[in-house]
Design an enzyme around this catalytic site. Sequence first.
Site, mmCIF file in Angstrom:
data_model
loop_
_atom_site.group_PDB
_atom_site.id
_atom_site.type_symbol
_atom_site.label_atom_id
_atom_site.label_comp_id
_atom_site.label_asym_id
_atom_site.label_seq_id
_atom_site.Cartn_x
_atom_site.Cartn_y
_atom_site.Cartn_z
ATOM 1 N N GLY A 12 1.267 -1.355 -0.325
ATOM 2 C CA GLY A 12 0.104 0.015 -0.426
ATOM 3 C C GLY A 12 0.931 1.348 0.380
ATOM 4 O O GLY A 12 0.015 2.011 1.308
ATOM 5 N N VAL A 63 -2.679 -7.898 -2.166
ATOM 6 C CA VAL A 63 -2.391 -8.357 -0.781
ATOM 7 C C VAL A 63 -3.053 -9.166 -0.003
ATOM 8 O O VAL A 63 -2.593 -9.981 1.374
ATOM 9 C CB VAL A 63 -1.167 -7.491 0.307
ATOM 10 C CG1 VAL A 63 -0.129 -7.203 -0.248
ATOM 11 C CG2 VAL A 63 -2.117 -6.280 0.560
ATOM 12 N N SER A 141 -1.899 0.005 14.583
ATOM 13 C CA SER A 141 -3.029 1.269 15.224
ATOM 14 C C SER A 141 -3.379 0.797 16.700
ATOM 15 O O SER A 141 -2.978 0.190 17.124
ATOM 16 C CB SER A 141 -4.429 1.121 14.344
ATOM 17 O OG SER A 141 -4.912 1.933 15.525
ATOM 18 N N TYR A 154 -11.717 -3.684 12.859
ATOM 19 C CA TYR A 154 -10.394 -2.572 12.715
ATOM 20 C C TYR A 154 -9.983 -3.068 13.891
ATOM 21 O O TYR A 154 -8.844 -3.628 13.908
ATOM 22 C CB TYR A 154 -11.048 -1.555 11.759
ATOM 23 C CG TYR A 154 -9.667 -0.538 11.414
ATOM 24 C CD1 TYR A 154 -9.118 -0.479 10.895
ATOM 25 C CD2 TYR A 154 -8.759 0.398 12.756
ATOM 26 C CE1 TYR A 154 -8.122 0.037 10.312
ATOM 27 C CE2 TYR A 154 -7.861 0.261 13.009
ATOM 28 C CZ TYR A 154 -7.231 0.865 11.560
ATOM 29 O OH TYR A 154 -6.597 1.268 11.535
ATOM 30 N N ILE A 187 -3.424 9.829 12.136
ATOM 31 C CA ILE A 187 -3.479 10.489 11.512
ATOM 32 C C ILE A 187 -3.584 11.187 10.106
ATOM 33 O O ILE A 187 -4.778 10.294 9.463
ATOM 34 C CB ILE A 187 -2.142 9.364 10.688
ATOM 35 C CG1 ILE A 187 -1.459 9.056 11.925
ATOM 36 C CG2 ILE A 187 -1.193 9.347 10.040
ATOM 37 C CD1 ILE A 187 -0.186 9.164 12.472
HETATM 38 P P1 NAP Z 1 -4.761 5.508 2.878
HETATM 39 O O1 NAP Z 1 -4.630 6.552 2.620
HETATM 40 O O2 NAP Z 1 -6.387 4.983 2.682
HETATM 41 O O3 NAP Z 1 -4.103 4.211 2.362
HETATM 42 C C1 NAP Z 1 -4.705 2.648 2.449
HETATM 43 C C2 NAP Z 1 -3.058 2.301 1.684
HETATM 44 O O4 NAP Z 1 -3.440 0.534 1.703
HETATM 45 C C3 NAP Z 1 -3.958 2.310 -0.131
HETATM 46 O O5 NAP Z 1 -2.173 2.304 -0.314
HETATM 47 C C4 NAP Z 1 -3.651 0.963 -0.511
HETATM 48 O O6 NAP Z 1 -3.902 0.888 -1.499
HETATM 49 C C5 NAP Z 1 -3.406 0.250 0.517
HETATM 50 N N1 NAP Z 1 -4.591 -1.222 0.390
HETATM 51 C C6 NAP Z 1 -5.681 -1.240 1.305
HETATM 52 N N2 NAP Z 1 -6.573 -2.423 0.838
HETATM 53 C C7 NAP Z 1 -5.283 -3.472 -0.470
HETATM 54 C C8 NAP Z 1 -4.976 -3.935 -0.246
HETATM 55 N N3 NAP Z 1 -6.088 -5.289 -0.486
HETATM 56 N N4 NAP Z 1 -3.855 -4.525 -1.464
HETATM 57 C C9 NAP Z 1 -2.917 -3.876 -1.412
HETATM 58 N N5 NAP Z 1 -3.248 -2.700 -1.012
HETATM 59 C C10 NAP Z 1 -4.538 -1.973 -0.793
HETATM 60 O O7 NAP Z 1 -4.744 5.317 4.726
HETATM 61 P P2 NAP Z 1 -3.009 5.453 5.569
HETATM 62 O O8 NAP Z 1 -4.035 6.514 6.515
HETATM 63 O O9 NAP Z 1 -2.129 6.324 4.744
HETATM 64 O O10 NAP Z 1 -3.225 3.920 5.821
HETATM 65 C C11 NAP Z 1 -1.853 3.081 6.216
HETATM 66 C C12 NAP Z 1 -1.905 2.020 7.202
HETATM 67 O O11 NAP Z 1 -1.767 2.811 8.390
HETATM 68 C C13 NAP Z 1 -3.060 0.902 7.133
HETATM 69 O O12 NAP Z 1 -2.808 0.509 7.639
HETATM 70 C C14 NAP Z 1 -4.171 1.948 8.310
HETATM 71 O O13 NAP Z 1 -5.033 1.098 8.766
HETATM 72 C C15 NAP Z 1 -2.719 2.023 9.512
HETATM 73 N N6 NAP Z 1 -3.079 3.616 9.845
HETATM 74 C C16 NAP Z 1 -4.138 4.664 9.738
HETATM 75 C C17 NAP Z 1 -4.538 5.944 10.725
HETATM 76 C C18 NAP Z 1 -4.423 6.790 10.142
HETATM 77 O O14 NAP Z 1 -5.558 7.443 10.961
HETATM 78 N N7 NAP Z 1 -4.821 7.296 9.235
HETATM 79 C C19 NAP Z 1 -4.067 5.209 12.073
HETATM 80 C C20 NAP Z 1 -3.838 4.069 12.224
HETATM 81 C C21 NAP Z 1 -3.005 3.292 11.737
HETATM 82 P P3 NAP Z 1 -4.543 1.315 -2.749
HETATM 83 O O15 NAP Z 1 -4.679 2.619 -3.008
HETATM 84 O O16 NAP Z 1 -3.324 1.011 -4.222
HETATM 85 O O17 NAP Z 1 -5.466 -0.033 -3.145
#
Ligand code: NAP
Length: 246
Positions: A12, A63, A141, A154, A187
Amino acid sequence: MMNNKKTALVTGGAKGIGSAICRALAIDGYKIAINYNSSQTEAVDLKNELSAITEVEIFKADVSDSKQVKEMFSVIEKVFGGVDVLVNNAGIAGQMLFTDITDEMWQKMINVNLSSAFYCCREALKFMINKKSGRIINIASMWGETGASMEVHYSASKAGLIGLTKALAKEVGLSGVTVNAVSPGVIMTDMMNSFSEADIAVLKDETPLNSLGTAENVADAVSFLASEKADFITGQVISVNGGFVI
Ligand code: NAP
């Protein structure tokens, strides 16, 4: 000095936190394998951006599908020779009442957030154990640490990822592989799009540092865990949450 021949795979990696991690590890001197699923335009743009500083290639795979993960790793092996640093970042979120979660929603959450890490670790470890070195960093998270109301699926997936991190760290330590988790708080990425401005203001208020996190804040912790400075750290959960969870 950083060995610039090492390769980092970020799942991702095309957008949000993943793209910040790709940028940080590229600056650290790694060759970058960017995995994406649907964000092809962002992946190509990021590849073009990072090509100025390192070798970089994009790899499309869902993935949550073990077959696609296997295929992706065999292509990465041909292009880069293997994976030295694996960052399991791909993830989805969702808010709903526990009793409204369907079997399909539950399975999808577990498959994308947890099974994906299992599949990618299994493939990456073939290379890392052989080489007797490697770094695995799982993006968990704070809700996986404490549990979030309306996000039980989640929270369970991220708690599972933390369990995987700790258990795998014990199993592969002797093989020279460290396994850690970075556990972000709130974030500002697309993942927060479903939250209203009022909800976000409340989250900010509840954060002791009184600000929301950036993707770069998370990437800095990943960069540290991938570096030689973290040689003696394994099985740990490094929280990047402004003090939200203490
Ligand atoms: P985001 O901008 O929505 O990005 C999510 C990423 O996951 C995208 O690059 C997406 O790729 C990828 N993804 C989703 N399903 C997938 C799959 N089946 N196969 C491959 N890639 C997949 O969110 P983000 O905030 O950057 O999140 C990144 C990580 O941080 C996640 O694990 C999330 O749970 C964690 N996190 C985020 C926060 C927050 O507040 N933002 C807090 C705690 C943890 P595509 O777009 O190419 O499909």
